[in-house]
Design a protein around this motif. Structure first.
Motif, mmCIF file in Angstrom:
data_model
loop_
_atom_site.group_PDB
_atom_site.id
_atom_site.type_symbol
_atom_site.label_atom_id
_atom_site.label_comp_id
_atom_site.label_asym_id
_atom_site.label_seq_id
_atom_site.Cartn_x
_atom_site.Cartn_y
_atom_site.Cartn_z
ATOM 1 N N GLU A 148 46.817 4.619 -19.125
ATOM 2 C CA GLU A 148 47.051 4.428 -20.551
ATOM 3 C C GLU A 148 47.543 5.752 -21.142
ATOM 4 O OE1 GLU A 148 46.558 1.638 -22.273
ATOM 5 O OE2 GLU A 148 45.697 0.426 -20.664
ATOM 6 N N PRO A 149 48.188 5.717 -22.313
ATOM 7 C CA PRO A 149 48.673 6.967 -22.919
ATOM 8 C C PRO A 149 47.565 7.994 -23.128
ATOM 9 C CG PRO A 149 49.662 5.078 -24.005
ATOM 10 C CD PRO A 149 48.633 4.527 -23.060
ATOM 11 N N GLU A 150 46.354 7.545 -23.445
ATOM 12 C CA GLU A 150 45.251 8.477 -23.692
ATOM 13 C C GLU A 150 44.749 9.146 -22.411
ATOM 14 O OE1 GLU A 150 45.243 5.224 -24.460
ATOM 15 O OE2 GLU A 150 43.309 4.269 -23.980
ATOM 16 N N ASP A 151 45.286 8.732 -21.272
ATOM 17 C CA ASP A 151 44.904 9.372 -20.015
ATOM 18 C C ASP A 151 45.676 10.661 -19.788
ATOM 19 O OD1 ASP A 151 44.659 6.145 -18.310
ATOM 20 O OD2 ASP A 151 43.232 7.204 -19.610
ATOM 21 N N SER A 152 46.673 10.928 -20.620
ATOM 22 C CA SER A 152 47.414 12.183 -20.511
ATOM 23 C C SER A 152 46.456 13.338 -20.738
ATOM 24 C CB SER A 152 48.539 12.241 -21.551
ATOM 25 O OG SER A 152 49.531 11.289 -21.268
ATOM 26 N N ALA A 153 46.359 14.213 -19.754
ATOM 27 C CA ALA A 153 45.393 15.310 -19.795
ATOM 28 C C ALA A 153 45.551 16.130 -18.523
ATOM 29 C CB ALA A 153 43.965 14.776 -19.895
ATOM 30 N N VAL A 154 44.749 17.173 -18.425
ATOM 31 C CA VAL A 154 44.633 17.924 -17.177
ATOM 32 C C VAL A 154 43.341 17.483 -16.505
ATOM 33 C CG1 VAL A 154 44.381 20.185 -16.099
ATOM 34 C CG2 VAL A 154 45.940 19.892 -18.044
ATOM 35 N N TYR A 155 43.435 17.124 -15.242
ATOM 36 C CA TYR A 155 42.258 16.693 -14.484
ATOM 37 C C TYR A 155 41.866 17.822 -13.538
ATOM 38 C CZ TYR A 155 42.989 12.219 -16.616
ATOM 39 O OH TYR A 155 43.125 11.217 -17.552
ATOM 40 N N LEU A 156 40.641 18.280 -13.713
ATOM 41 C CA LEU A 156 40.149 19.425 -12.952
ATOM 42 C C LEU A 156 39.075 18.981 -11.977
ATOM 43 C CD1 LEU A 156 39.924 21.777 -16.008
ATOM 44 C CD2 LEU A 156 41.230 22.338 -13.964
ATOM 45 N N ARG B 299 41.379 8.110 -8.502
ATOM 46 C CA ARG B 299 42.394 7.087 -8.686
ATOM 47 C C ARG B 299 42.292 6.515 -10.094
ATOM 48 N NH1 ARG B 299 42.723 1.261 -5.620
ATOM 49 N NH2 ARG B 299 40.934 0.926 -6.970
ATOM 50 N N ILE B 300 43.444 6.311 -10.707
ATOM 51 C CA ILE B 300 43.489 5.682 -12.023
ATOM 52 C C ILE B 300 44.373 4.436 -11.913
ATOM 53 C CG2 ILE B 300 43.830 5.987 -14.494
ATOM 54 C CD1 ILE B 300 44.100 8.996 -14.011
ATOM 55 N N LYS B 301 43.762 3.299 -12.106
ATOM 56 C CA LYS B 301 44.519 2.045 -12.080
ATOM 57 C C LYS B 301 45.043 1.779 -13.471
ATOM 58 C CE LYS B 301 42.770 -1.599 -10.207
ATOM 59 N NZ LYS B 301 41.815 -2.687 -9.827
ATOM 60 N N ARG C 121 38.921 1.917 -15.197
ATOM 61 C CA ARG C 121 40.169 2.090 -14.452
ATOM 62 C C ARG C 121 40.161 3.397 -13.650
ATOM 63 N NH1 ARG C 121 41.360 2.758 -19.781
ATOM 64 N NH2 ARG C 121 42.199 4.796 -20.455
ATOM 65 N N PHE C 122 39.177 4.261 -13.919
ATOM 66 C CA PHE C 122 39.026 5.493 -13.156
ATOM 67 C C PHE C 122 38.036 5.261 -12.010
ATOM 68 C CE2 PHE C 122 41.144 8.709 -15.737
ATOM 69 C CZ PHE C 122 41.250 8.064 -16.957
ATOM 70 N N SER C 123 38.401 5.701 -10.805
ATOM 71 C CA SER C 123 37.456 5.585 -9.693
ATOM 72 C C SER C 123 37.617 6.769 -8.747
ATOM 73 C CB SER C 123 37.643 4.263 -8.943
ATOM 74 O OG SER C 123 38.932 4.185 -8.401
ATOM 75 N N PRO C 124 36.514 7.418 -8.404
ATOM 76 C CA PRO C 124 36.569 8.513 -7.434
ATOM 77 C C PRO C 124 36.540 7.932 -6.025
ATOM 78 C CG PRO C 124 34.344 8.277 -8.261
ATOM 79 C CD PRO C 124 35.167 7.216 -8.945
ATOM 80 N N GLN C 125 37.128 8.681 -5.087
ATOM 81 C CA GLN C 125 37.144 8.235 -3.705
ATOM 82 C C GLN C 125 36.880 9.439 -2.816
ATOM 83 O OE1 GLN C 125 41.225 6.804 -3.972
ATOM 84 N NE2 GLN C 125 40.533 4.688 -3.941
ATOM 85 N N SER C 126 35.886 9.310 -1.938
ATOM 86 C CA SER C 126 35.516 10.426 -1.083
ATOM 87 C C SER C 126 35.459 10.004 0.372
ATOM 88 C CB SER C 126 34.159 10.997 -1.511
ATOM 89 O OG SER C 126 33.771 12.057 -0.668
ATOM 90 N N SER C 127 36.174 10.762 1.227
ATOM 91 C CA SER C 127 36.139 10.482 2.658
ATOM 92 C C SER C 127 35.067 11.331 3.341
ATOM 93 C CB SER C 127 37.503 10.763 3.281
ATOM 94 O OG SER C 127 37.914 12.093 2.989
ATOM 95 N N ASP C 128 34.809 12.496 2.793
ATOM 96 C CA ASP C 128 33.773 13.375 3.306
ATOM 97 C C ASP C 128 33.408 14.349 2.213
ATOM 98 O OD1 ASP C 128 36.499 14.627 5.094
ATOM 99 O OD2 ASP C 128 35.555 15.735 3.443
ATOM 100 N N GLU D 140 49.696 2.995 -11.335
ATOM 101 C CA GLU D 140 48.501 3.541 -10.690
ATOM 102 C C GLU D 140 48.826 4.937 -10.171
ATOM 103 O OE1 GLU D 140 46.321 1.030 -7.904
ATOM 104 O OE2 GLU D 140 46.171 2.712 -6.515
ATOM 105 N N VAL D 141 47.883 5.858 -10.335
ATOM 106 C CA VAL D 141 48.076 7.222 -9.837
ATOM 107 C C VAL D 141 46.846 7.644 -9.044
ATOM 108 C CG1 VAL D 141 49.569 7.850 -11.765
ATOM 109 C CG2 VAL D 141 47.113 8.305 -11.908
ATOM 110 N N SER D 142 47.059 8.621 -8.178
ATOM 111 C CA SER D 142 45.957 9.134 -7.380
ATOM 112 C C SER D 142 46.111 10.635 -7.233
ATOM 113 C CB SER D 142 45.943 8.465 -6.002
ATOM 114 O OG SER D 142 44.785 8.834 -5.284
ATOM 115 N N PHE D 143 45.019 11.353 -7.472
ATOM 116 C CA PHE D 143 45.014 12.807 -7.367
ATOM 117 C C PHE D 143 44.071 13.222 -6.247
ATOM 118 C CE2 PHE D 143 47.424 12.389 -10.900
ATOM 119 C CZ PHE D 143 46.784 12.230 -12.125
ATOM 120 N N ASN D 144 44.457 14.294 -5.565
ATOM 121 C CA ASN D 144 43.675 14.753 -4.427
ATOM 122 C C ASN D 144 42.976 16.069 -4.714
ATOM 123 O OD1 ASN D 144 44.678 12.592 -2.741
ATOM 124 N ND2 ASN D 144 46.597 13.730 -2.681
#
Lengths: 114, 109
Positions: A82-90, A77-79, A63-70, A18-22
């Motif tokens: 998978e290999p096809e998730d390799s990419a740049v997330y903007l 978040r990506i639970k 498996r992709f879910s956005p999370q917003s506090s404000d 699982e990974v999470s980007f901010n």
């Protein structure tokens, strides 16, 4: 400085983790987005988030879910990656979500799935 | 399939020369945006041109729009090395912005 900030810059992980980007924007915008950019530079919108309203792109796997506090923060978040998730997330933001507002992008997070 | 597509896929010019990137789109639009993405950065908007405009300028940049042929062009005059980037056209509302696949422009010294 007002801009869109993303962390981390890079992330390498293994299949199934699982990974999470901010993402944080200091532009005072109400709307934020997540895009996926593949190795051919193709940009595809994944999520649009305006205040508390989330618009989900139907082609995005669950498996992709956005999370917003404000309204200034929108994480991704990506639970179980998978290999096809390799990419740049903007991450991007705009001050209007229904008209032709300029979108301001962060520098991106490059994900490599081994 | 993409709703917008740029061509050519890539091109190179020498500093000081002019360069033009073309975009064709498949749906009726109210506005079209041009973005530039430099290496290691996110895209940045260059020009927004509305359907009732045929031409729009921003410094060395000039965008045209032909709604009858569903096409747009972006021209850069007096190119500089820092113009090296991928150029995208984008259509749609902010919440559903669709980008083309981009044209890689390389400006050689």
């Amino acid at each position: 400085e007002t801009a869109v900030f993303q962390t981390p810059n890079y992330h390498v992980t293994q299949v199934g983790n699982e990974v999470s980007f901010n993402c944080k924007q200091t532009l005072g915008h109400d709307t934020m987005y997540w895009y996926k950019q593949d190795s051919k530079k193709l940009l595809k919108i994944m999520f649009s988030y305006n205040n508390k309203q989330l618009i989900v792109n139907e082609t995005v796997p669950r498996r992709f879910s956005p999370q917003s506090s404000d309204k200034a923060h929108l994480n991704l978040r990506i639970k179980s990656v998978e290999p096809e998730d390799s990419a740049v997330y903007l991450c991007a933001s705009s001050d209007d979500w229904v008209n032709y507002a300029e979108q301001f992008f962060g520098p991106g997070t490059r994900l490599t799935v081994l | 399939s993409q709703l917008a597509e740029e061509n050519p896929w890539a091109l190179s010019v020498h500093e000081g020369e002019s360069v033009t990137v073309n975009c064709s789109y498949k749906t009726s639009i109210t506005a079209l945006q041009w973005y530039r993405q430099k290496s290691g950065e996110g895209p940045a908007q260059l020009i927004l041109i509305r359907s009732n405009e045929r031409e729009k300028r921003n410094g060395r940049l000039r965008a045209t729009l032909d709604t009858s042929s569903q096409s747009s062009s972006l021209s850069i005059t007096a190119t500089r090395c820092e113009d090296t980037a991928v150029y995208f056209c984008a259509t749609g509302f902010a919440s559903a912005l669709t980008f083309g696949s981009g044209t890689k422009v390389i400006v050689l010294p």
